[in-house]
Design a protein around this motif. Structure first.
Motif, PDB file in Angstrom:
ATOM      1  N   LEU A   6       0.860  -1.180   0.000  1.00 40.20           N
ATOM      2  CA  LEU A   6       0.000   0.000   0.000  1.00 40.20           C
ATOM      3  C   LEU A   6       0.897   1.231   0.000  1.00 40.20           C
ATOM      4  O   LEU A   6       1.807   1.344   0.816  1.00 40.20           O
ATOM      5  N   LEU A   7       0.628   2.150  -0.916  1.00 44.66           N
ATOM      6  CA  LEU A   7       1.339   3.421  -0.961  1.00 44.66           C
ATOM      7  C   LEU A   7       0.316   4.515  -0.689  1.00 44.66           C
ATOM      8  O   LEU A   7      -0.571   4.747  -1.502  1.00 44.66           O
ATOM      9  N   ALA A   8       0.421   5.133   0.465  1.00 40.78           N
ATOM     10  CA  ALA A   8      -0.530   6.181   0.857  1.00 40.78           C
ATOM     11  C   ALA A   8       0.122   7.536   0.664  1.00 40.78           C
ATOM     12  O   ALA A   8       1.207   7.804   1.195  1.00 40.78           O
ATOM     13  N   ARG A   9      -0.541   8.391  -0.076  1.00 38.23           N
ATOM     14  CA  ARG A   9      -0.016   9.736  -0.329  1.00 38.23           C
ATOM     15  C   ARG A   9      -0.302  10.610   0.880  1.00 38.23           C
ATOM     16  O   ARG A   9      -1.404  10.608   1.433  1.00 38.23           O
ATOM     17  N   THR A  10       0.708  11.380   1.270  1.00 41.90           N
ATOM     18  CA  THR A  10       0.567  12.330   2.373  1.00 41.90           C
ATOM     19  C   THR A  10       1.061  13.684   1.872  1.00 41.90           C
ATOM     20  O   THR A  10       1.616  13.781   0.773  1.00 41.90           O
ATOM     21  N   GLU A  11       0.914  14.701   2.677  1.00 33.77           N
ATOM     22  CA  GLU A  11       1.416  16.008   2.245  1.00 33.77           C
ATOM     23  C   GLU A  11       2.938  16.033   2.220  1.00 33.77           C
ATOM     24  O   GLU A  11       3.539  16.878   1.575  1.00 33.77           O
ATOM     25  N   ASP A  12       3.589  15.080   2.876  1.00 32.61           N
ATOM     26  CA  ASP A  12       5.051  14.988   2.874  1.00 32.61           C
ATOM     27  C   ASP A  12       5.584  13.994   1.850  1.00 32.61           C
ATOM     28  O   ASP A  12       6.782  13.736   1.811  1.00 32.61           O
ATOM     29  N   GLY A  13       4.740  13.399   1.051  1.00 35.03           N
ATOM     30  CA  GLY A  13       5.170  12.399   0.069  1.00 35.03           C
ATOM     31  C   GLY A  13       4.330  11.144   0.184  1.00 35.03           C
ATOM     32  O   GLY A  13       3.111  11.212   0.293  1.00 35.03           O
ATOM     33  N   TRP A  14       4.983  10.003   0.166  1.00 36.83           N
ATOM     34  CA  TRP A  14       4.300   8.716   0.224  1.00 36.83           C
ATOM     35  C   TRP A  14       4.724   7.948   1.470  1.00 36.83           C
ATOM     36  O   TRP A  14       5.856   8.057   1.911  1.00 36.83           O
ATOM     37  N   GLU A  15       3.808   7.173   2.008  1.00 37.89           N
ATOM     38  CA  GLU A  15       4.101   6.210   3.065  1.00 37.89           C
ATOM     39  C   GLU A  15       3.814   4.840   2.478  1.00 37.89           C
ATOM     40  O   GLU A  15       2.780   4.646   1.834  1.00 37.89           O
TER      41      GLU A  15
END
Length: 174
Positions: A6-15
């Motif tokens: 799972l690649l979750a987009r965040t305001e700092d990039g991806w987790e």
């Protein structure tokens, strides 16, 4: 052997996180799993591969319907997780299997007259799909265009993660 991340987009990039698909039985289950990993309803990309036979990309944006792409529908349809995706894309329903309880041993419903069926007509009812299936444009806004997605081979998930800017994260969860 499967790999799923799972690649979750965040305001700092991806987790990135690896994920177990043991409890996933439908595309809805997979989308719910992705939504649980989302940060503030942002985009989550699920990457699945079965060795070098096929790969799948599922994109979930908030409560929108998931977008799905499968690189090789014929190969994916022969695997449990791939069939989950291809069946959804082709509109096949697992509830058809539940109807088997209503059938006599000869395959007809109780009280239904037996009829001869043309084998060519029967084969046409469930068309075999080969090659890619789904929305090949699902990652265009992240720099992975339709043409690029359709031509990926080998370690496709790494190439997708590289284009998304999170290849190190993907490799860390492998």
């Amino acid at each position: 052997m499967y790999f799923a991340a799972l690649l979750a987009r965040t305001e700092d990039g991806w987790e990135a996180s690896d994920t177990e698909l043991d409890d996933v039985e439908t595309l809805t289950d997979l989308a719910d799993l992705a939504r649980e990993a989302a940060v503030e309803d942002d985009t989550v990309v699920v990457l699945i591969e079965q060795e070098d036979a096929w790969f799948g990309v599922i994109r979930v944006d908030g409560e929108d319907d998931p977008k799905v792409f499968v690189s090789n529908a014929a190969a994916a349809a022969r695997s449990s997780y791939g069939a989950l995706l291809t069946d959804e894309l082709l509109g096949r329903d697992d509830s058809d299997a539940d109807d088997l309880d209503l059938l006599d041993l000869d395959g007809t419903e109780d009280g239904e007259p037996e009829t001869e069926e043309d084998p060519e007509t029967a084969a046409d009812e469930t068309p075999a799909v080969t090659g890619p299936l789904g929305d090949a444009k699902l990652l265009e806004d992240f720099g992975v265009g339709e043409r690029e997605l359709l031509t990926l081979q080998g370690d496709a998930l790494s190439e997708i993660a590289d284009a998304l800017g999170c290849s190190d994260l993907l490799e860390a969860v492998r």
